[in-house]
Design an enzyme around this catalytic site. Sequence first.
Site, PDB file in Angstrom:
ATOM      1  CG  ASP A 102     -70.313  18.292 -14.920  1.00  0.00           C
ATOM      2  OD1 ASP A 102     -71.342  18.625 -14.300  1.00  0.00           O
ATOM      3  OD2 ASP A 102     -69.314  19.028 -15.018  1.00  0.00           O
TER       4      ASP A 102
ATOM      5  CB  THR B 176     -70.503  26.111 -13.749  1.00  0.00           C
ATOM      6  OG1 THR B 176     -69.430  25.220 -13.977  1.00  0.00           O
ATOM      7  CG2 THR B 176     -70.094  27.208 -12.797  1.00  0.00           C
TER       8      THR B 176
ATOM      9  CD  GLU C 112     -70.921  21.255 -12.152  1.00  0.00           C
ATOM     10  OE1 GLU C 112     -71.648  20.271 -12.413  1.00  0.00           O
ATOM     11  OE2 GLU C 112     -69.897  21.545 -12.790  1.00  0.00           O
TER      12      GLU C 112
ATOM     13  CD  GLU D  72     -69.008  31.483 -15.157  1.00  0.00           C
ATOM     14  OE1 GLU D  72     -70.091  31.951 -15.542  1.00  0.00           O
ATOM     15  OE2 GLU D  72     -68.911  30.446 -14.475  1.00  0.00           O
TER      16      GLU D  72
ATOM     17  CG  HIS E  68     -71.001  28.124 -16.703  1.00  0.00           C
ATOM     18  ND1 HIS E  68     -69.852  28.579 -16.095  1.00  0.00           N
ATOM     19  CD2 HIS E  68     -70.669  26.956 -17.323  1.00  0.00           C
ATOM     20  CE1 HIS E  68     -68.863  27.716 -16.335  1.00  0.00           C
ATOM     21  NE2 HIS E  68     -69.323  26.729 -17.079  1.00  0.00           N
TER      22      HIS E  68
ATOM     23  CB  THR F 248     -65.955  15.270  -9.023  1.00  0.00           C
ATOM     24  OG1 THR F 248     -65.343  15.278 -10.315  1.00  0.00           O
ATOM     25  CG2 THR F 248     -67.254  16.054  -9.066  1.00  0.00           C
TER      26      THR F 248
ATOM     27  CG  ASP G  81     -66.601  19.576 -12.616  1.00  0.00           C
ATOM     28  OD1 ASP G  81     -65.686  18.743 -12.500  1.00  0.00           O
ATOM     29  OD2 ASP G  81     -67.000  20.002 -13.723  1.00  0.00           O
TER      30      ASP G  81
ATOM     31  CE  LYS H 137     -64.489  20.591 -16.501  1.00  0.00           C
ATOM     32  NZ  LYS H 137     -65.297  21.546 -15.725  1.00  0.00           N
TER      33      LYS H 137
ATOM     34  CD  GLU I  63     -66.771  23.709 -14.088  1.00  0.00           C
ATOM     35  OE1 GLU I  63     -67.408  22.635 -14.161  1.00  0.00           O
ATOM     36  OE2 GLU I  63     -66.325  24.309 -15.090  1.00  0.00           O
TER      37      GLU I  63
ATOM     38  CE1 TYR J 105     -63.277  23.026 -26.071  1.00  0.00           C
ATOM     39  CE2 TYR J 105     -61.102  23.933 -25.645  1.00  0.00           C
ATOM     40  CZ  TYR J 105     -62.368  24.048 -26.191  1.00  0.00           C
ATOM     41  OH  TYR J 105     -62.711  25.178 -26.869  1.00  0.00           O
TER      42      TYR J 105
ATOM     43  NE  ARG K 132     -67.772  29.651 -29.008  1.00  0.00           N
ATOM     44  CZ  ARG K 132     -68.173  29.067 -27.869  1.00  0.00           C
ATOM     45  NH1 ARG K 132     -67.395  28.208 -27.260  1.00  0.00           N
ATOM     46  NH2 ARG K 132     -69.352  29.344 -27.367  1.00  0.00           N
TER      47      ARG K 132
ATOM     48  NE  ARG L  30     -62.279  26.717 -15.158  1.00  0.00           N
ATOM     49  CZ  ARG L  30     -63.447  26.085 -15.237  1.00  0.00           C
ATOM     50  NH1 ARG L  30     -63.664  25.192 -16.186  1.00  0.00           N
ATOM     51  NH2 ARG L  30     -64.395  26.347 -14.371  1.00  0.00           N
TER      52      ARG L  30
ATOM     53  CD  GLN M  66     -62.159  22.834 -18.889  1.00  0.00           C
ATOM     54  OE1 GLN M  66     -61.888  23.352 -17.803  1.00  0.00           O
ATOM     55  NE2 GLN M  66     -63.382  22.868 -19.402  1.00  0.00           N
TER      56      GLN M  66
END
Length: 407
Positions: free
Chosen positions: A122, A340, A197, A354, A129, A253, A229, A249, A195, A240, A138, A233, A236
């Site tokens: 992926d 995504t 995709e 988002e 995105h 899928t 996907d 994840k 997600e 991660y 961040r 969250r 994750q």
Amino acid sequence: MSTVPGTTWVDLPTGSPYPLANLPYGVFGDRTGDCRLGVRIGDHVLDLRAAEEADLVSAGGTLRATRLNDFLTLGRPQWTAVRRRLTELLADPRHAPAVRPLLVPVSEISMRLPFAVADYVDFYSCREHAENLGRLFRPGSPPLLPNWTHLPVGYHGRAGTVVPSGTPIIRPSGQRRRPGEDTPSFGPTERLDIEAEVGFVVGAPTAPGTAVSSAALADHVFGVVLVNDWSARDIQAWEYQPLGPFLGKSFATSISPWVVPLEALDAARVAPPAQQPPVLPYLRRHEAWGLELRLEVILNGAVISRPPFAGLYWTPDQQLAHLTVNGAALRAGDLFASGTVSGPERDQRGSLIELAWNGAHPIELPDGSTRVFLADGDVVTITGVATGLDGSPIGLGEVTGTIEPAR
Ligand code: MN
């Protein structure tokens, strides 16, 4: 007898997204549970096992399998030859008496996983995105990390949990650290997301040590599917660092059941966005592999987003070149997904994190309810359509899943 190019003797519903110019491949089960390869035309499927057994089409016996993998291994020249022959069979009325008995109404079948997924990669190739997630996670820093404009960032996912459209999605449990808490707790995810995709299905394999040029996409990639996907969250976010997505994840899928051949998307090819800074030579584009695919994300029957695929920063030819540049071999059934897809507008974002801006702006559904993430019982469907050479729609079908409570 002459035939008009692009027309078929099969009865097509008006505006069908499965005209002669599409002919996607899939695996279907009939009422007896028997599994066969098929190619879709309108509201029918041509039984490819029966067609090869009747010597109407020849692909070395690969069309008699119960997965597409053996056919995928054959490579571009054979794919093209089979597509030409199928087009001829379905266009020329002289073939109708032999072919018509091999057409099965889609109302009588159920769709299965079209190919055994070999490896699943992926990517994270959509700039909008990546920037949205950078802003969310961040704040105050540049939205993109320094490597992002130099290579298509990706990770290896779990091939064994790629499931066909319609498979229920069981809410996963795991470790997550709630906001304001110092230590993690265990339980069902509270931030289950989607997600939207697009996935590329690899056929022709390569030997170890071989890097595939970005000029060779069509030699190795057979076709395209839609991908959801599913992402937890909270799991994750906690797990991660520093190695990337894992259990947040890998639980599921989903992919759409019809693999649309690359040739069917010829008219959908567009120039992709320019890239600055310039990329390293092995990532240079040789052809335009931007694709004008119109995606829709539908939650409980309401369209909540229309992500524009044509704006993807890293294109599939570059993704394939990057994923093989270290000499990693390709196998038939490899699947690589775009990441995504999100556009610059709010209603073009391809994930709930988002769309609802990490919970700050819940989305409203027509029934008056709101969502920041998925609730048990929610049904998510992603659809996709392109435009064919004659202006007809080329449907990618749909990938759908219903959320079931944690077990
Ligand atoms: Mn993804």
